[in-house]
Design a protein around this motif. Structure first.
Motif, mmCIF file in Angstrom:
data_model
loop_
_atom_site.group_PDB
_atom_site.id
_atom_site.type_symbol
_atom_site.label_atom_id
_atom_site.label_comp_id
_atom_site.label_asym_id
_atom_site.label_seq_id
_atom_site.Cartn_x
_atom_site.Cartn_y
_atom_site.Cartn_z
ATOM 1 N N LEU A 225 -57.704 4.705 18.389
ATOM 2 C CA LEU A 225 -58.477 5.952 18.654
ATOM 3 C C LEU A 225 -59.633 5.708 19.837
ATOM 4 C CD1 LEU A 225 -58.002 8.947 17.497
ATOM 5 C CD2 LEU A 225 -57.061 7.192 16.278
ATOM 6 N N LYS B 40 -66.452 18.092 9.837
ATOM 7 C CA LYS B 40 -67.167 17.445 11.091
ATOM 8 C C LYS B 40 -67.463 18.662 12.166
ATOM 9 C CE LYS B 40 -64.189 13.495 9.883
ATOM 10 N NZ LYS B 40 -62.773 14.010 9.943
ATOM 11 N N CYS C 17 -69.751 9.951 13.554
ATOM 12 C CA CYS C 17 -68.624 9.414 13.700
ATOM 13 C C CYS C 17 -68.476 8.495 15.004
ATOM 14 C CB CYS C 17 -67.214 9.994 13.449
ATOM 15 S SG CYS C 17 -67.255 11.365 12.177
ATOM 16 N N ASN C 18 -67.848 7.687 15.218
ATOM 17 C CA ASN C 18 -67.462 7.439 16.676
ATOM 18 C C ASN C 18 -68.833 6.919 17.471
ATOM 19 O OD1 ASN C 18 -64.414 7.457 16.415
ATOM 20 N ND2 ASN C 18 -65.170 9.849 16.360
ATOM 21 N N GLY D 141 -49.466 -0.371 2.081
ATOM 22 C CA GLY D 141 -50.357 0.615 2.036
ATOM 23 C C GLY D 141 -51.499 0.122 1.208
ATOM 24 N N TRP E 16 -67.738 13.533 17.457
ATOM 25 C CA TRP E 16 -67.672 12.261 18.399
ATOM 26 C C TRP E 16 -69.333 12.587 18.867
ATOM 27 C CZ3 TRP E 16 -64.131 8.780 19.926
ATOM 28 C CH2 TRP E 16 -62.899 8.723 19.528
ATOM 29 N N SER F 91 -53.364 4.497 11.727
ATOM 30 C CA SER F 91 -52.930 5.807 12.211
ATOM 31 C C SER F 91 -51.514 6.269 12.362
ATOM 32 C CB SER F 91 -53.897 6.257 13.492
ATOM 33 O OG SER F 91 -53.930 7.469 13.693
ATOM 34 N N GLU G 236 -49.517 6.551 -4.401
ATOM 35 C CA GLU G 236 -49.436 4.866 -4.279
ATOM 36 C C GLU G 236 -50.962 4.657 -3.484
ATOM 37 O OE1 GLU G 236 -46.202 3.812 -1.512
ATOM 38 O OE2 GLU G 236 -47.502 2.419 -0.444
ATOM 39 N N PRO H 222 -57.091 7.239 3.824
ATOM 40 C CA PRO H 222 -55.695 7.395 4.224
ATOM 41 C C PRO H 222 -55.200 8.858 4.229
ATOM 42 C CG PRO H 222 -55.901 6.410 1.896
ATOM 43 C CD PRO H 222 -57.261 6.485 2.320
ATOM 44 N N LYS H 223 -54.275 9.143 5.119
ATOM 45 C CA LYS H 223 -53.632 10.416 5.390
ATOM 46 C C LYS H 223 -52.340 10.416 4.709
ATOM 47 C CE LYS H 223 -50.879 13.421 7.357
ATOM 48 N NZ LYS H 223 -49.281 13.172 7.625
ATOM 49 N N GLN I 180 -68.752 7.264 9.974
ATOM 50 C CA GLN I 180 -67.143 7.084 9.986
ATOM 51 C C GLN I 180 -66.756 6.492 11.078
ATOM 52 O OE1 GLN I 180 -63.648 10.098 9.734
ATOM 53 N NE2 GLN I 180 -65.014 10.406 7.820
ATOM 54 N N ARG J 297 -46.712 8.660 -1.623
ATOM 55 C CA ARG J 297 -47.423 7.854 -0.731
ATOM 56 C C ARG J 297 -49.013 8.227 -1.198
ATOM 57 N NH1 ARG J 297 -43.246 7.875 2.644
ATOM 58 N NH2 ARG J 297 -44.027 9.697 4.155
ATOM 59 N N TYR K 211 -59.271 19.647 13.318
ATOM 60 C CA TYR K 211 -57.767 19.569 12.495
ATOM 61 C C TYR K 211 -56.989 20.759 12.476
ATOM 62 C CZ TYR K 211 -60.019 14.786 11.453
ATOM 63 O OH TYR K 211 -60.687 13.750 11.501
HETATM 64 P P1 NDP Z 1 -53.802 6.582 8.481
HETATM 65 O O1 NDP Z 1 -54.267 5.273 8.958
HETATM 66 O O2 NDP Z 1 -54.301 7.215 7.391
HETATM 67 O O3 NDP Z 1 -52.065 6.529 8.654
HETATM 68 C C1 NDP Z 1 -51.629 7.934 8.236
HETATM 69 C C2 NDP Z 1 -49.988 7.526 8.277
HETATM 70 O O4 NDP Z 1 -49.464 6.769 7.618
HETATM 71 C C3 NDP Z 1 -49.220 8.932 8.407
HETATM 72 O O5 NDP Z 1 -48.239 8.977 9.239
HETATM 73 C C4 NDP Z 1 -48.676 8.776 6.988
HETATM 74 O O6 NDP Z 1 -47.327 9.387 6.882
HETATM 75 C C5 NDP Z 1 -48.472 7.287 6.818
HETATM 76 N N1 NDP Z 1 -48.607 6.809 5.522
HETATM 77 C C6 NDP Z 1 -49.558 7.314 4.604
HETATM 78 N N2 NDP Z 1 -49.450 6.353 3.437
HETATM 79 C C7 NDP Z 1 -48.429 5.560 3.544
HETATM 80 C C8 NDP Z 1 -47.924 4.622 2.895
HETATM 81 N N3 NDP Z 1 -48.352 4.061 1.499
HETATM 82 N N4 NDP Z 1 -47.090 3.582 3.365
HETATM 83 C C9 NDP Z 1 -46.461 4.082 4.591
HETATM 84 N N5 NDP Z 1 -47.001 4.777 5.472
HETATM 85 C C10 NDP Z 1 -47.921 5.626 4.781
HETATM 86 O O7 NDP Z 1 -54.077 7.453 9.895
HETATM 87 P P2 NDP Z 1 -55.161 8.814 10.291
HETATM 88 O O8 NDP Z 1 -55.467 8.520 11.654
HETATM 89 O O9 NDP Z 1 -54.397 10.023 9.884
HETATM 90 O O10 NDP Z 1 -56.366 8.564 9.544
HETATM 91 C C11 NDP Z 1 -56.614 8.854 8.194
HETATM 92 C C12 NDP Z 1 -57.860 9.804 8.187
HETATM 93 O O11 NDP Z 1 -58.937 9.368 9.037
HETATM 94 C C13 NDP Z 1 -57.304 11.385 9.474
HETATM 95 O O12 NDP Z 1 -56.423 11.987 8.570
HETATM 96 C C14 NDP Z 1 -58.787 11.999 9.175
HETATM 97 O O13 NDP Z 1 -59.026 12.539 8.197
HETATM 98 C C15 NDP Z 1 -59.890 10.592 9.510
HETATM 99 N N6 NDP Z 1 -59.866 10.512 10.852
HETATM 100 C C16 NDP Z 1 -60.957 10.619 11.438
HETATM 101 C C17 NDP Z 1 -61.313 10.378 12.552
HETATM 102 C C18 NDP Z 1 -62.657 10.465 13.399
HETATM 103 O O14 NDP Z 1 -63.020 10.610 14.579
HETATM 104 N N7 NDP Z 1 -63.869 10.708 12.545
HETATM 105 C C19 NDP Z 1 -60.368 10.082 13.656
HETATM 106 C C20 NDP Z 1 -59.163 9.649 12.997
HETATM 107 C C21 NDP Z 1 -58.836 9.817 11.641
HETATM 108 P P3 NDP Z 1 -47.156 10.548 5.591
HETATM 109 O O15 NDP Z 1 -47.992 11.651 5.795
HETATM 110 O O16 NDP Z 1 -45.546 10.859 5.877
HETATM 111 O O17 NDP Z 1 -47.027 9.708 4.261
#
Ligand code: NDP
Ligand code: 1BO
Length: 322
Positions: free
Chosen positions: A297, A88, A166-167, A244, A122, A219, A270, A260-261, A188, A267, A60
């Motif tokens: 993904l 990771k 993961c994956n 959310g 992965w 995502s 929240e 959640p990111k 994960q 947020r 990342y």
């Molecule tokens: P999420 O499903 O967590 O979604 C994140 C998105 O949602 C961002 O655009 C964020 O914007 C928005 N968001 C967050 N909270 C809210 C809310 N309450 N209402 C509306 N929009 C919201 O996506 P990710 O793919 O980032 O997954 C989360 C985490 O999982 C990753 O960040 C990572 O740490 C992990 N991950 C691991 C993987 C792996 O291969 N092991 C692969 C993918 C992810 P904003 O920031 O503007 O709030």
């Protein structure tokens, strides 16, 4: 074999018990694509939001920033031992001699002495400088047993408290379980109502392996917009919660931790306000019945070379199990 158990303990954030006996907080902050705001988001999450779990990865490119956020939270009075930090091992480092140097580099970037959880990101080895999509030769054979032995040594040497993957597919998990001396504590995987992945969740539960759900909101760029899904929206309105919160709660009620990111203070706060209430069974089930199940993904850009292989399709990436 012990099952991962859901323990509602005397603290704001509930947690799950891992096979190792350690606890993983039910909600963590994701940091993929958090960019230069990662430090602020991490500090806000821990100090203002009450998060005690941060998910990151070398890939990342934010570990240094995450480390600054953790340090700021510790400076504000939170104890390191109360924060669960996951990182990771990236695909270029998936050979036995590269595992320990990669972990040491991650600890240095995070400015930490140990990780709570280290995951294989992965299950495919990539050549240094691999292209996206990969050129011929970029995707290489992985010595899964050799890599896992090195992961186990990191636990023995107390550099990491738990290890996992993961994956993975059922096929890869069965292979790993065939030689693991230390069980993977965590798997994960992408999981949300648009991709439940029930098979993998069930297999992990049967082996006592805890599952963390990634991309729980569908995502980011190019993802699935579950926040505006009509079922999610209807249930949120009915329960007087946000979409959310409904998505995060669904994940926890399935027995998974969830990461959640967000880079937005409101947020971030929240997304963790999900304790002290439940999704009624009918709403939980309606979320389970959302149609058009598919991964966001899928790994095509990272691993698939249609002409040269070894992975010639997304189905190959997932061992034709979907
Ligand atoms: P999420 O499903 O967590 O979604 C994140 C998105 O949602 C961002 O655009 C964020 O914007 C928005 N968001 C967050 N909270 C809210 C809310 N309450 N209402 C509306 N929009 C919201 O996506 P990710 O793919 O980032 O997954 C989360 C985490 O999982 C990753 O960040 C990572 O740490 C992990 N991950 C691991 C993987 C792996 O291969 N092991 C692969 C993918 C992810 P904003 O920031 O503007 O709030
Ligand atoms: C390429 C990394 C996907 C998010 O973990």
């Amino acid at each position: 074999m012990a099952q991962a158990t859901f323990t509602a303990e005397d603290q704001k954030i509930e947690s799950f018990r891992l096979l190792s006996g350690h606890k993983i907080p039910a909600i963590g902050l994701g940091t993929w694509r958090s960019g230069s705001q990662a430090d602020n988001s991490v500090k806000t999450a821990i100090v203002e939001g009450g998060y005690r779990h941060i998910d990151t990865a070398w890939e990342y490119g934010v570990q240094e920033s995450v480390g600054h956020g953790v340090k700021a939270a510790i400076h504000a009075g939170v104890e390191r031992r109360d924060i669960f930090i996951t990182s990771k091992l990236w695909c270029t480092e998936l050979s036995p001699e590269r595992v320990r140097p990669a972990l040491l580099n991650t600890l240095e970037e995070l400015q930490l002495e140990y990780l709570d959880l280290y995951l294989i990101h992965w299950p495919f080895r990539l050549a240094d400088g691999a292209s996206r999509p990969p050129k011929p030769g970029d995707v290489q054979e992985m010595d899964m047993e050799g890599v896992w032995r090195e992961m186990e040594r990191l636990v023995e040497d107390k550099l990491v408290r738990d290890i996992g993957v993961c994956n993975f597919t059922l096929k890869k998990m069965n292979k790993l379980l065939g030689f693991a001396e230390t069980m993977p504590s965590v798997c994960q995987m992408e999981m949300h109502p648009g991709w439940r992945n029930d098979k993998m969740l069930e297999a992990c539960k049967q082996n006592g392996i805890h599952v963390t759900a990634y991309s729980p909101l569908g995502s980011q760029e190019g993802g699935r917009d579950l926040i505006h899904d009509e079922t999610v929206d209807r249930i949120a309105k009915k329960l007087n919660k946000t979409p959310g919160q409904v998505l995060v709660k669904w994940a926890i009620q399935r027995g998974t931790s969830v990461i959640p990111k967000s880079n937005n203070t409101d947020r971030i706060k929240e997304n963790i306000e999900v304790f002290g209430w439940e999704l009624p069974q009918e709403d939980f089930q309606a979320l389970c019945n959302i149609p058009d199940q598919k991964r966001v993904l899928h790994g095509e850009q990272l691993f698939v070379n249609k002409n040269a292989g070894p992975l010639r399709s997304v189905a190959d990436v997932w061992d034709h199990e979907d």
